[in-house]
Design a protein around this motif. Structure first.
Motif, short mmCIF file in Angstrom:
data_model
loop_
_atom_site.label_atom_id
_atom_site.label_comp_id
_atom_site.label_asym_id
_atom_site.label_seq_id
_atom_site.Cartn_x
_atom_site.Cartn_y
_atom_site.Cartn_z
N PRO A 61 0.81 -1.22 0.00
CA PRO A 61 0.00 0.00 0.00
C PRO A 61 0.85 1.27 0.00
O PRO A 61 0.44 2.28 -0.58
CB PRO A 61 -0.82 -0.12 1.29
N ALA A 62 2.02 1.23 0.64
CA ALA A 62 2.88 2.41 0.65
C ALA A 62 3.39 2.72 -0.75
O ALA A 62 3.42 3.89 -1.18
CB ALA A 62 4.04 2.19 1.62
N ARG A 63 3.82 1.69 -1.47
CA ARG A 63 4.28 1.91 -2.85
C ARG A 63 3.14 2.39 -3.75
O ARG A 63 3.34 3.20 -4.65
CB ARG A 63 4.91 0.64 -3.39
N ALA A 64 1.92 1.84 -3.53
CA ALA A 64 0.78 2.29 -4.32
C ALA A 64 0.49 3.77 -4.05
O ALA A 64 0.14 4.53 -4.96
CB ALA A 64 -0.44 1.44 -4.00
N LEU A 65 0.65 4.19 -2.79
CA LEU A 65 0.44 5.61 -2.46
C LEU A 65 1.47 6.49 -3.14
O LEU A 65 1.14 7.55 -3.70
CB LEU A 65 0.49 5.79 -0.95
N LEU A 66 2.75 6.07 -3.13
CA LEU A 66 3.79 6.85 -3.80
C LEU A 66 3.54 6.97 -5.30
O LEU A 66 3.76 8.02 -5.91
CB LEU A 66 5.16 6.23 -3.55
N ALA A 67 3.07 5.90 -5.91
CA ALA A 67 2.82 5.92 -7.35
C ALA A 67 1.70 6.88 -7.71
O ALA A 67 1.66 7.41 -8.84
CB ALA A 67 2.49 4.51 -7.83
N ALA A 68 0.78 7.09 -6.77
CA ALA A 68 -0.36 7.98 -7.06
C ALA A 68 -0.05 9.44 -6.78
O ALA A 68 -0.85 10.31 -7.17
CB ALA A 68 -1.58 7.54 -6.24
N LEU A 69 1.07 9.74 -6.13
CA LEU A 69 1.40 11.13 -5.78
C LEU A 69 2.16 11.80 -6.91
O LEU A 69 3.02 11.17 -7.54
CB LEU A 69 2.23 11.16 -4.49
N ARG A 157 -6.66 16.09 -11.44
CA ARG A 157 -5.28 16.32 -10.99
C ARG A 157 -4.40 16.80 -12.13
O ARG A 157 -3.63 17.77 -11.97
CB ARG A 157 -4.73 15.03 -10.39
N SER A 158 -4.48 16.17 -13.29
CA SER A 158 -3.64 16.58 -14.42
C SER A 158 -4.03 17.97 -14.91
O SER A 158 -3.16 18.76 -15.32
CB SER A 158 -3.75 15.57 -15.56
N THR A 159 -5.33 18.27 -14.85
CA THR A 159 -5.77 19.60 -15.27
C THR A 159 -5.19 20.67 -14.37
O THR A 159 -4.68 21.70 -14.84
CB THR A 159 -7.30 19.68 -15.26
N MET A 160 -5.25 20.46 -13.07
CA MET A 160 -4.71 21.46 -12.14
C MET A 160 -3.19 21.54 -12.24
O MET A 160 -2.61 22.62 -12.10
CB MET A 160 -5.12 21.10 -10.72
#
Length: 527
Positions: A61-69, A157-160
């Motif tokens: 879950p930690a790696r998944a969180l990093l990938a989403a940031l 997110r990409s728009t901002m």
């Protein structure tokens, strides 16, 4: 016997059914507990292991969180995201070496995020995130709904992140709790590439007007010795302040250029000797220059009060700065005609004022229905024109009073001026060129040595002294002619009154300077 047998059989069957039902319920309970244990076993904690800000290891879950940031670098992405939810992290995390264990809690209601930071020595740091909302991780979610939400989140997110505007959120204490990529980049540039949480407020929102009090506020941000301008919009949402700053550099440059252009025009108009008055589409005075005050004598206070066009013209009438009308009705009709002509196209007229002055009034249409009037004092011009015309009339009268026929030709042979005696002598309207005049002379007098000499003199360069001669006249007598050169290559040609024909055998007394004329006269008399 049969009845007892049926009853026994029914009781046995009912007992079997009850046993099967109990077994089925027991299986379902065991399956449910097993599944729950499987889900509980599948929920991993969110743990990061860093050494000198480099990621050594992390749970799934930690790696998944990093990938989403968003962002670059594991440490930077994680600390930026944590800093938005835990503002005090940036101040205490660098000094963690003094405390082996530190726990932080998010300042929000509901399910606050909890962070446990542990110093393991040798620069190794373990970060453990506890999210109370993860207690519901065992709830099954529709994959289509989850995919749609993730897709929408990615779009937002990409728009901002790709937007050039600055967007951020602040709490009641003024600390930045969230910011988009443009804000982060500008904050890093002002901090020499370092990202420190909480982020510094680039724009002070404390002096902003109340929400809904008016349009956006124009603010200035200094960076690298240059000024960046933004139009800042502020909205209050729940307990947070959402601010959006739109780049306004182009608008500021355009406004500055327009202001400088208007100042240049104002200075130019102030130095013009022509009075200028510009009225808007409602016919209210919007712009005037000092020359208008000098020419019309109207008070400055009256003009600065933005009078209407009709009030302006009425005040001119009271000051006797307009042509004196026969009555007010004709005056009003004349002014309405002036306004309509100026609004539809270029229009001008001349005002002869009672004081002896003469004004030229020009009306020009302007965009959006506006109209401009120019007042020019042409009294000296009119006086000069009248004097010039009087001089021309006097010169024409002097030429017409001469007994000799006089004509002046330009260097290209064009007739410039002639008197009445010249037209009477040759009995024809004065043509345009010298060749046409020579043709008229030949037709009226025929070939003669005197005319041939005159033609030769006209076609050659003239000496400084005037030339004289004689030729046969149109009425049978003799004409004496004189030719003189003027400035600019012009020629003055004069014909004296016809000389009557003398009887044969008589001598003609002539002076020494009239020898050519006398010779022509003798040749004409002898045949």
């Amino acid at each position: 016997m049969v009845a007892h047998f049926l009853i026994a059989f029914a009781a046995a069957a009912l007992a079997v059914l009850l046993a099967l039902l109990l077994i089925r319920l027991a299986d379902r309970r065991m399956a449910g507990r097993g599944a729950a244990r499987g889900l509980d076993l599948g929920i991993e904690p969110i743990i990061f292991l860093f050494r000198d800000q480099l990621l050594l290891d992390a749970t799934g879950p930690a790696r998944a969180l990093l990938a989403a940031l968003p962002g670059e670098g594991d440490w930077q992405r994680l600390t930026c995201w944590l800093g938005m939810r835990l503002p005090e992290l940036g101040a205490v995390l660098p000094d963690l070496g003094g405390a082996a264990r530190l726990e932080l809690k998010e300042r929000t209601a509901g399910n606050p995020l909890r962070l446990l930071a542990e110093d393991l020595g040798d620069g190794t740091l373990r970060l453990t995130l506890a999210d109370p909302s993860a207690e519901n991780a065992g709830i099954l979610v529709d994959s289509l709904s989850l995919g749609a939400m993730e897709q929408e989140l990615e779009i937002l997110r990409s728009t901002m992140d790709h937007s050039p505007m600055l967007a951020w959120r602040q709490d009641r204490l003024g600390q930045v709790t969230w910011a988009n990529s443009a804000y982060l980049q500008l904050a890093e540039a002002k901090a020499d590439g370092q990202t420190v949480w909480p982020l510094p407020p680039l724009i002070d929102l404390a002096a902003r007007p109340p929400s809904g009090a008016g349009p956006a506020r124009r603010v200035q941000v200094e960076h690298d010795g240059q000024s960046r301008w933004y139009d800042c919009h502020v909205h209050e949402i729940a307990e947070q302040t959402v601010a959006i700053a739109l780049p306004a550099d182009a608008a500021v440059r355009a406004e500055r250029s327009l202001r400088e252009f208007v100042q240049t025009l104002t200075k130019t108009f102030a130095d013009l000797p022509i009075g200028l008055a510009i009225f808007d589409r409602d016919r209210n005075l919007q712009l005037f220059n000092p020359a208008l005050i000098d020419l019309t004598g109207l008070a400055t206070g009256f003009l600065t009060a933005r009078p209407t066009l009709h009030a302006f013209l009425d005040r001119l009438r009271e000051a006797r700065m307009v042509p004196e009308p026969k009555d007010y009705r004709s005056w009003r009709h004349q002014m309405n005609t002036l306004e309509a002509a100026a609004a539809s196209g270029h229009h001008f007229e001349t005002w002869s004022l009672p004081g002896g002055q003469t004004y030229r009034v020009t009306g020009r249409p302007h965009p959006d229905g506006a109209v401009a009037f120019l007042f020019e004092d042409i009294t000296s011009e009119i006086s000069l024109t009248r004097k010039f015309r009087a001089d021309l009339s006097l010169g024409a009268e002097v030429l017409d009073s001469l007994e000799d026929a006089v004509a002046v030709f330009a260097a290209n042979g064009e007739l410039l001026i002639s008197n009445r005696r010249y037209a009477e002598l040759w009995r024809a309207a004065a043509p345009g060129t010298l060749d046409d005049h020579i043709a008229i002379w030949l037709g009226a007098c025929g070939q003669s040595p005197g005319l041939a000499r005159l033609r030769e003199a006209l076609m050659s360069a003239l000496p400084d002294e005037p030339l004289r001669g004689a030729m046969a006249g149109p009425s049978g007598g003799l004409l004496s002619w004189g030719l003189r050169g003027l400035s600019g290559g012009r020629l003055l040609l004069s014909f004296a009154a016809p000389v009557p024909t003398l009887p044969l055998g008589r001598d003609v007394p002539v002076a020494a300077d009239a020898a050519p004329a006398a010779a022509d006269m003798q040749r004409a008399m002898t045949g």
